[in-house]
Design an enzyme around this catalytic site. Structure first.
Site, PDB file in Angstrom:
ATOM      1  N   LYS A 191       0.856  -1.192   0.000  1.00 33.06           N
ATOM      2  CA  LYS A 191       0.000   0.000   0.000  1.00 33.06           C
ATOM      3  C   LYS A 191       0.886   1.234   0.000  1.00 33.06           C
ATOM      4  O   LYS A 191       1.883   1.272   0.713  1.00 33.06           O
ATOM      5  CB  LYS A 191      -0.865  -0.009   1.273  1.00 33.06           C
ATOM      6  CG  LYS A 191      -1.510   1.331   1.658  1.00 33.06           C
ATOM      7  CD  LYS A 191      -2.861   1.518   1.022  1.00 33.06           C
ATOM      8  CE  LYS A 191      -3.526   2.846   1.362  1.00 33.06           C
ATOM      9  NZ  LYS A 191      -4.140   2.902   2.685  1.00 33.06           N
ATOM     10  N   ASP A 324     -12.710   1.322   4.011  1.00 35.81           N
ATOM     11  CA  ASP A 324     -11.829   2.053   4.922  1.00 35.81           C
ATOM     12  C   ASP A 324     -12.360   1.973   6.359  1.00 35.81           C
ATOM     13  O   ASP A 324     -12.147   2.880   7.162  1.00 35.81           O
ATOM     14  CB  ASP A 324     -11.669   3.512   4.483  1.00 35.81           C
ATOM     15  CG  ASP A 324     -10.360   4.151   4.931  1.00 35.81           C
ATOM     16  OD1 ASP A 324      -9.543   3.470   5.583  1.00 35.81           O
ATOM     17  OD2 ASP A 324     -10.155   5.347   4.634  1.00 35.81           O
TER      18      ASP A 324
HETATM   19  N1  ARG Z   1      -8.409   7.452   5.043  1.00 31.26           N
HETATM   20  C1  ARG Z   1      -8.992   8.447   4.189  1.00 31.26           C
HETATM   21  C2  ARG Z   1      -8.211   9.712   4.288  1.00 31.26           C
HETATM   22  O1  ARG Z   1      -7.811  10.060   5.372  1.00 31.26           O
HETATM   23  C3  ARG Z   1     -10.422   8.671   4.561  1.00 31.26           C
HETATM   24  C4  ARG Z   1     -11.212   9.460   3.605  1.00 31.26           C
HETATM   25  C5  ARG Z   1     -12.643   9.468   3.990  1.00 31.26           C
HETATM   26  N2  ARG Z   1     -13.454  10.360   3.235  1.00 31.26           N
HETATM   27  C6  ARG Z   1     -14.132  10.008   2.191  1.00 31.26           C
HETATM   28  N3  ARG Z   1     -14.915  10.878   1.639  1.00 31.26           N
HETATM   29  N4  ARG Z   1     -14.051   8.845   1.672  1.00 31.26           N
HETATM   30  O2  ARG Z   1      -7.980  10.379   3.327  1.00 31.26           O
END
Ligand code: ARG
Length: 412
Positions: A191, A324
């Site tokens: 990753k 996520d």
């Molecule tokens: N882990 C990601 C980041 O920090 C989360 C993003 C979440 N937001 C979204 N709209 N998907 O960038």
């Protein structure tokens, strides 16, 4: 000889064909499926698990989780949670998150980023049978540039000394070395952070954080070691750079433009959109004490990400299910299905994203993502009809992983 078990239900979602079939009987020997028949008949001498009027599906797959953390660890004071805890705290909590994920019907997950190889230890404990949890593919610490999304020390005083193993690496040689370190210590997948992010201290949310040359080096090195590559990328330019580098999946994909959609198709790149997160971050993160800058950054990508998800569905892109989770609570993974169906996928497409497509992205076709002979006996069942209302998958009532029943709350 291993005992044979038959799981019987009213319907089965054939994720490969994209159809629903009636009167399925799934015959299981040890940890795998040996036969699937559709006559409702159980061979003599085989133990039956009868799920009555329920609908069976293969165990669900989430291609993007973080089982070593959960937003509920932040209880009003973000800096307390960040500065007073180590990876040992994460290691203590992660089996709880793994169990919640399995209980929710996710029998396979890809863990994309954890410090200190806590993910490797968690995967190994599950594989040894020491603790319950989903099958895990893990990345170890994600690669990223100094000061970027993978550099957790950004924004703190330069006088503070942090310890622990992260994935920060700059320049082609250091990057190749860092990929090899992850492979050496047990990573199944590599990753890296192609762009800036939301939950990190840098000002931008989508700007590229590696050069094209650096991204090319990550993918070249990982592929030489037989590992697939996932890139965190929100911004349009970073997404295109990651695709050109040969990255296997783009995570978030938030601001992908037309050229990016075209490139992804040309390269056969999977796009994972974590489209539920926006709801949770905007409603809960301020209360939990996350920095205002994080919430401001979320507002820049959340809505656009959903619109672009819809464009990607229309364009017929290769898409897999990645939430996520860890940004939102573990066990809530399936909440993303409803958002996917609201923004353009049919329930069947959303189910396929979390089964056959996910298995293809993970290189696990033949093992997971279908109910078919030779596959692991990873099964879930729901009382309602997930093809009418895909949010039924939030109420999985039966979970089996590798022939072992994790839970059975099917009402009969
Ligand atoms: N882990 C990601 C980041 O920090 C989360 C993003 C979440 N937001 C979204 N709209 N998907 O960038």
């Amino acid at each position: 000889a291993p005992t044979r078990v038959a799981v019987r239900a009213a319907h089965l979602v054939d994720t490969k064909a994209g159809t629903v079939r009636d009167n399925p009987v799934v015959i299981i020997e040890g940890d795998h499926i040996t036969e699937v028949r559709y006559d409702g008949q159980v061979p003599a001498g085989v133990k039956v698990i009868d799920l009555g009027s329920a609908t069976l599906l293969p165990g669900l797959i989430d291609c993007h989780v973080h089982l070593t953390g959960d937003p509920n660890e932040v209880k009003g004071d973000y800096y307390e949670a960040v500065l007073k805890r180590s990876s040992i705290d994460s290691a203590i909590l992660s089996p709880t998150y793994a169990k919640r994920t399995l209980d929710a019907g996710f029998t396979t997950v890809r863990n994309l980023g954890a410090g200190d190889y806590v993910d490797v230890a968690l995967r190994d404990a599950i594989n040894r049978g020491d603790i319950p949890g989903p099958r895990m593919l893990v990345s170890g610490p994600p690669l990223g540039a100094t000061g970027g999304h993978a550099d957790g020390t950004t924004g703190f005083s330069p006088w503070i000394e942090f310890h622990g193993i992260d994935g920060v690496a700059d320049g082609v040689d250091a990057i190749r070395h860092r990929v090899r370190e992850n492979v050496k210590h047990g990573a199944d997948v590599i990753k890296y952070m192609a762009s800036a992010g939301v939950l990190s201290a840098e000002a931008s949310v989508g700007a590229p954080q590696y050069s094209q040359e650096e991204m090319n080096a990550i993918v070249d090195e990982a592929h030489r070691w037989g590992k697939k590559v996932a890139a965190h990328a929100h911004g349009a330019e970073a997404i295109k750079m990651a695709i050109r580098a040969g990255t296997d999946s783009i995570e978030h994909s938030s601001l992908i433009d037309d050229e990016g959609l075209k490139l992804a198709k040309q390269h056969g790149t999977y796009l994972d959109f974590d489209v539920y997160n926006d709801d949770y971050i905007l409603s809960e993160y301020a209360k939990k004490g996350f920095p205002a800058s994080t919430i401001d950054k979320e507002k820049l990508v959340g809505r656009l990400q959903r619109e672009n998800f819809q464009r990607a569905v229309k364009a017929g892109e290769k898409m897999a299910f990645g939430t996520d989770a860890g940004v939102y609570p573990h066990g809530w993974n399936a909440k993303q299905f409803a958002i996917m169906s609201k923004w353009g996928m049919t329930p069947m497409q959303a189910i396929q994203a979390a089964t056959v497509n996910a298995a293809d992205l993970l290189g696990m076709t033949g093992k997971v993502g279908q109910v078919a002979p030779g596959y692991y006996a990873d099964l879930v069942a729901v009382n309602g009809d997930p093809l009418k209302d895909v949010s039924q998958l939030e109420h999985v009532a039966f979970v089996m992983k590798g022939g072992d029943v994790d839970r059975n709350d099917i009402k009969r």
